[in-house]
Motif scaffolding. Structure first.
Motif, short mmCIF file in Angstrom:
data_model
loop_
_atom_site.label_atom_id
_atom_site.label_comp_id
_atom_site.label_asym_id
_atom_site.label_seq_id
_atom_site.Cartn_x
_atom_site.Cartn_y
_atom_site.Cartn_z
N GLU A 135 54.21 52.67 62.61
CA GLU A 135 52.96 52.88 63.34
C GLU A 135 51.92 51.78 63.13
OE1 GLU A 135 52.67 55.50 59.55
OE2 GLU A 135 54.21 54.69 60.91
N GLY A 136 52.05 50.98 62.06
CA GLY A 136 51.11 49.88 61.84
C GLY A 136 49.81 50.29 61.18
N GLU A 137 49.77 51.42 60.48
CA GLU A 137 48.55 51.86 59.80
C GLU A 137 48.26 50.99 58.58
OE1 GLU A 137 46.96 55.60 57.08
OE2 GLU A 137 48.80 55.82 58.26
N PHE A 138 47.04 50.52 58.47
CA PHE A 138 46.62 49.67 57.36
C PHE A 138 46.16 50.54 56.19
CE2 PHE A 138 45.24 46.13 55.10
CZ PHE A 138 43.88 46.14 54.82
N VAL A 139 46.71 50.29 55.01
CA VAL A 139 46.43 51.09 53.82
C VAL A 139 45.78 50.21 52.77
CG1 VAL A 139 47.42 52.59 52.04
CG2 VAL A 139 48.47 52.50 54.31
N ASP A 140 44.57 50.59 52.35
CA ASP A 140 43.82 49.78 51.38
C ASP A 140 43.02 50.70 50.46
OD1 ASP A 140 42.46 47.78 50.01
OD2 ASP A 140 40.99 47.46 51.59
N PRO A 141 43.68 51.39 49.54
CA PRO A 141 42.97 52.38 48.72
C PRO A 141 42.11 51.80 47.61
CG PRO A 141 45.28 52.28 48.09
CD PRO A 141 45.13 51.37 49.28
N PHE A 142 42.23 50.50 47.31
CA PHE A 142 41.54 49.96 46.14
C PHE A 142 40.59 48.80 46.48
CE2 PHE A 142 45.63 51.71 44.79
CZ PHE A 142 45.15 52.78 44.03
N GLY A 143 40.19 48.71 47.73
CA GLY A 143 39.19 47.70 48.10
C GLY A 143 39.72 46.29 48.10
N GLY A 144 41.00 46.11 48.40
CA GLY A 144 41.58 44.77 48.43
C GLY A 144 40.97 43.88 49.48
N LEU A 145 40.65 44.46 50.64
CA LEU A 145 40.06 43.66 51.71
C LEU A 145 38.69 43.12 51.31
CD1 LEU A 145 40.31 42.57 54.56
CD2 LEU A 145 39.40 44.74 55.42
N ALA A 146 37.89 43.96 50.64
CA ALA A 146 36.57 43.52 50.18
C ALA A 146 36.72 42.39 49.16
CB ALA A 146 35.81 44.69 49.56
N ASP A 147 37.68 42.51 48.25
CA ASP A 147 37.90 41.46 47.25
C ASP A 147 38.43 40.19 47.90
OD1 ASP A 147 36.98 43.01 45.17
OD2 ASP A 147 38.96 43.77 44.63
N ARG A 152 40.81 41.12 41.31
CA ARG A 152 40.50 42.31 40.55
C ARG A 152 41.75 43.18 40.50
NH1 ARG A 152 35.33 43.50 40.16
NH2 ARG A 152 34.89 42.48 42.15
N THR A 153 41.92 43.95 39.46
CA THR A 153 43.09 44.82 39.37
C THR A 153 42.78 46.19 39.96
OG1 THR A 153 42.42 45.42 37.11
CG2 THR A 153 44.04 43.66 37.34
N ASP A 157 49.64 44.07 40.90
CA ASP A 157 48.88 43.21 40.00
C ASP A 157 47.40 43.12 40.35
OD1 ASP A 157 49.34 41.75 42.30
OD2 ASP A 157 50.41 40.10 41.31
N PHE A 158 47.08 42.87 41.63
CA PHE A 158 45.69 42.69 42.02
C PHE A 158 45.41 43.43 43.33
CE2 PHE A 158 47.07 38.92 39.68
CZ PHE A 158 46.24 39.05 38.57
N THR A 159 44.17 43.78 43.53
CA THR A 159 43.83 44.55 44.72
C THR A 159 44.19 43.82 46.01
OG1 THR A 159 41.57 43.65 44.73
CG2 THR A 159 41.93 45.74 43.56
N VAL A 160 44.09 42.49 45.99
CA VAL A 160 44.42 41.73 47.21
C VAL A 160 45.92 41.79 47.51
CG1 VAL A 160 42.44 40.20 46.99
CG2 VAL A 160 44.63 39.54 45.94
N VAL A 219 54.11 45.29 52.44
CA VAL A 219 53.23 45.38 51.28
C VAL A 219 53.04 44.02 50.64
CG1 VAL A 219 55.07 45.82 49.58
CG2 VAL A 219 52.78 46.78 49.19
N GLY A 220 51.92 43.87 49.94
CA GLY A 220 51.71 42.72 49.06
C GLY A 220 51.40 41.43 49.77
N GLY A 221 52.10 40.36 49.37
CA GLY A 221 51.81 39.01 49.84
C GLY A 221 51.76 38.83 51.35
N PRO A 222 52.73 39.37 52.11
CA PRO A 222 52.67 39.19 53.57
C PRO A 222 51.41 39.76 54.19
CG PRO A 222 54.84 39.94 52.89
CD PRO A 222 53.97 40.03 51.68
N VAL A 223 50.96 40.91 53.70
CA VAL A 223 49.74 41.53 54.23
C VAL A 223 48.53 40.69 53.84
CG1 VAL A 223 48.31 43.61 54.23
CG2 VAL A 223 50.80 43.81 54.12
#
Length: 492
Positions: free
Chosen positions: A156-168, A175-176, A144-147, A54-58
């Motif tokens: 399993e390596g499933e990518f989880v991004d419920p708040f649009g962090g990748l777009a930001d 963005r929070t 703290d932030f979506t990113v 989670v977080g910074g490494p991702v």
């Protein structure tokens, strides 16, 4: 990497899939911690517990940056984490267990596992109140932030991004996940983290984030000085500290961190013309970083602090004289004292406080050099007074030239070159950093036939001044000079 499922925390949060390159980066991240993903991830899964990077490494993997930390999140409570890692981890530490974090080491890999949580500050508390959760999205919404609110489930390596962090991330926007007012209320330090990430990643703040930071900056007053300091250090060591400092001033954050900086924006009128000290200081910071890099140095906290603070004594020492002239007499002395006080209040280590304040005090010394009129003894004193800070002082002094007058700038540059050349020559001849008088304390006592006491110290300092003035004298000449001095000062 398996097929990725996405969920969105709000209707207007764009849901995007990673590019093939980003998928490869995520797979590489999982591979880089295969011991964790297959070993520990398998243990947690077998026991019905969730585990995710989670977080910074991702975030860093998606940016193509090396991940230095391994942060994991889980639905297991801390005691359960301890049970699950027993026999797997080579060592375990529980310094952060009250906040839901267990530290582990496996071979050369160091990681932290934190229980899903929500933490918040009561209005006057300096410590967060921690509550544990059972759902990863509830945990991510508190980030703290979506990113920083993206995760990769293990094993399993499933990518989880419920708040649009990748777009930001792609847009370069901070963005929070939820309302920024709620996020900054939960942890006011996130206001500082916003400007730090802007400097570190080159991102901009979403308008609502900037507005909330401005409106809630006063909340930083409840955060401990140590946490403020740690964010400030990361900001200053980032690729673009100026960006973060400017945001701190624009958003009204600086008064709660470095209140001296916005005060550098001295009012300038048509009758009293002088440089904008605030802009000048930021330019000096930029130029010091440029010189730091060109000379092959790593990011230097002491140098960057000194560059930012070198003129903070000017507002207190500003005086108006005739013909619209403005003076700042002794601002380096006042600034050194102010730097020491501010950095001490921020709980910086004593050596950092001492080194920064010394550089601030010394930053004007060079300007007496003129066109090289200094004697060798003056050059020796300059180098001796700087001591181990000499290289930093060279950089700071050069960076302090922000004139637009090309002829004047070129002349200053030649003078800098000259004094560095002279110092190097003297150092080579005399090992300048180890200058000592030609006679030591025992020899002084023997020659003068006196015992230990203040007279020995006075004689030693006199011989040191002679050494600086004349260079090496030899024991015979030094003995003669010592006896002449004693006849005048120690008679009777």
């Amino acid at each position: 990497m398996p097929n990725t499922e996405f969920s969105s925390g709000s209707d207007d949060s764009p849901v995007e899939e990673p590019t093939p390159e980003q998928r490869a980066s995520i797979s590489a991240l999982v591979d880089s911690v295969r011991t964790v993903s297959e070993g520990l991830g398998g243990i947690f899964a077998a026991e019905g517990q969730e585990l995710a990077l989670v977080g910074g490494p991702v975030r860093d993997a998606l940016l193509g940056r090396p991940a230095h930390d391994v942060d994991l999140t889980t639905d297991a409570v801390p005691q359960r984490i301890l049970e699950l890692v027993e026999g797997w981890a080579d060592s375990v530490w529980t310094v952060g267990i009250d906040f839901g974090t267990v530290g582990l080491r496996k071979k050369n890999l160091q990681l932290e596992v934190t229980t899903y949580r929500s933490e918040s500050y009561s209005p006057k508390s300096r410590k967060p109140e921690v509550a544990y959760g059972t759902d990863i999205e509830d945990d991510l919404v508190r980030r703290d932030f979506t990113v920083n609110a993206m995760a990769v489930r293990l094993p399993e390596g499933e990518f989880v991004d419920p708040f649009g962090g990748l777009a930001d991330l792609r847009a370069g926007v901070l963005r929070t996940p939820g309302r920024p007012e709620d996020s900054f209320s939960d942890d006011p330090l996130r206001i500082m983290r916003a400007v730090r990430f802007a400097a570190q990643l080159g991102f901009s703040l979403a308008p609502e984030v900037a507005e909330a930071a401005r409106d809630m900056a006063e909340r930083l007053s409840i955060v401990s000085a140590e946490r403020i300091r740690d964010e400030l250090v990361k900001l200053l060591l980032s690729p673009d500290p100026r960006r973060g400092i400017e945001l701190m001033v624009e958003l009204g954050i600086a008064p709660y961190v470095l209140p001296e900086i916005p005060k550098l924006r001295l009012e300038i009128d048509e009758h009293h013309r002088h440089k904008d000290v605030y802009e000048h200081s930021l330019t000096v910071l930029d130029q010091a970083i440029g010189l730091e890099r060109s000379r092959g140095h790593e990011p230097d906290l002491v140098l960057r602090l000194a560059a930012l603070l070198h003129d903070i004594g000017k507002p207190r020492t500003r005086a108006f004289e005739g013909a619209g002239r403005v003076t700042f007499h002794h601002h380096e002395v006042v600034g050194a004292s102010m730097s020491r006080k501010r950095l001490t209040a921020l709980r910086f280590p004593k050596d950092v406080v001492s080194d920064v304040s010394s550089l601030v005090a010394l930053h004007l010394r060079f300007h007496g050099y003129g066109r090289g009129e200094w004697t060798d003894s003056a050059v020796r004193r300059y180098a001796r007074d700087a001591g181990p800070l000499l290289e930093r002082l060279h950089i700071l002094t050069r960076a302090d030239c922000t004139t637009r007058n090309k002829r004047k700038a070129a002349a200053l540059s030649r003078s800098y070159d000259d004094i560095e050349r002279r110092i190097a020559e003297l150092a080579e001849q005399e090992e300048l950093d180890r200058i000592r008088p030609d006679l030591d304390g025992n020899e002084i006592q023997e020659i003068l036939d006196i015992g230990p006491g203040p007279d020995v110290g006075k004689a030693y300092r006199h011989l040191l001044e002679l050494r600086l003035e004349n260079g090496p004298m030899g024991k015979e000449a030094a003995t003669e000079a010592l006896r002449a001095w004693a006849a005048e000062h120690l008679a009777g």
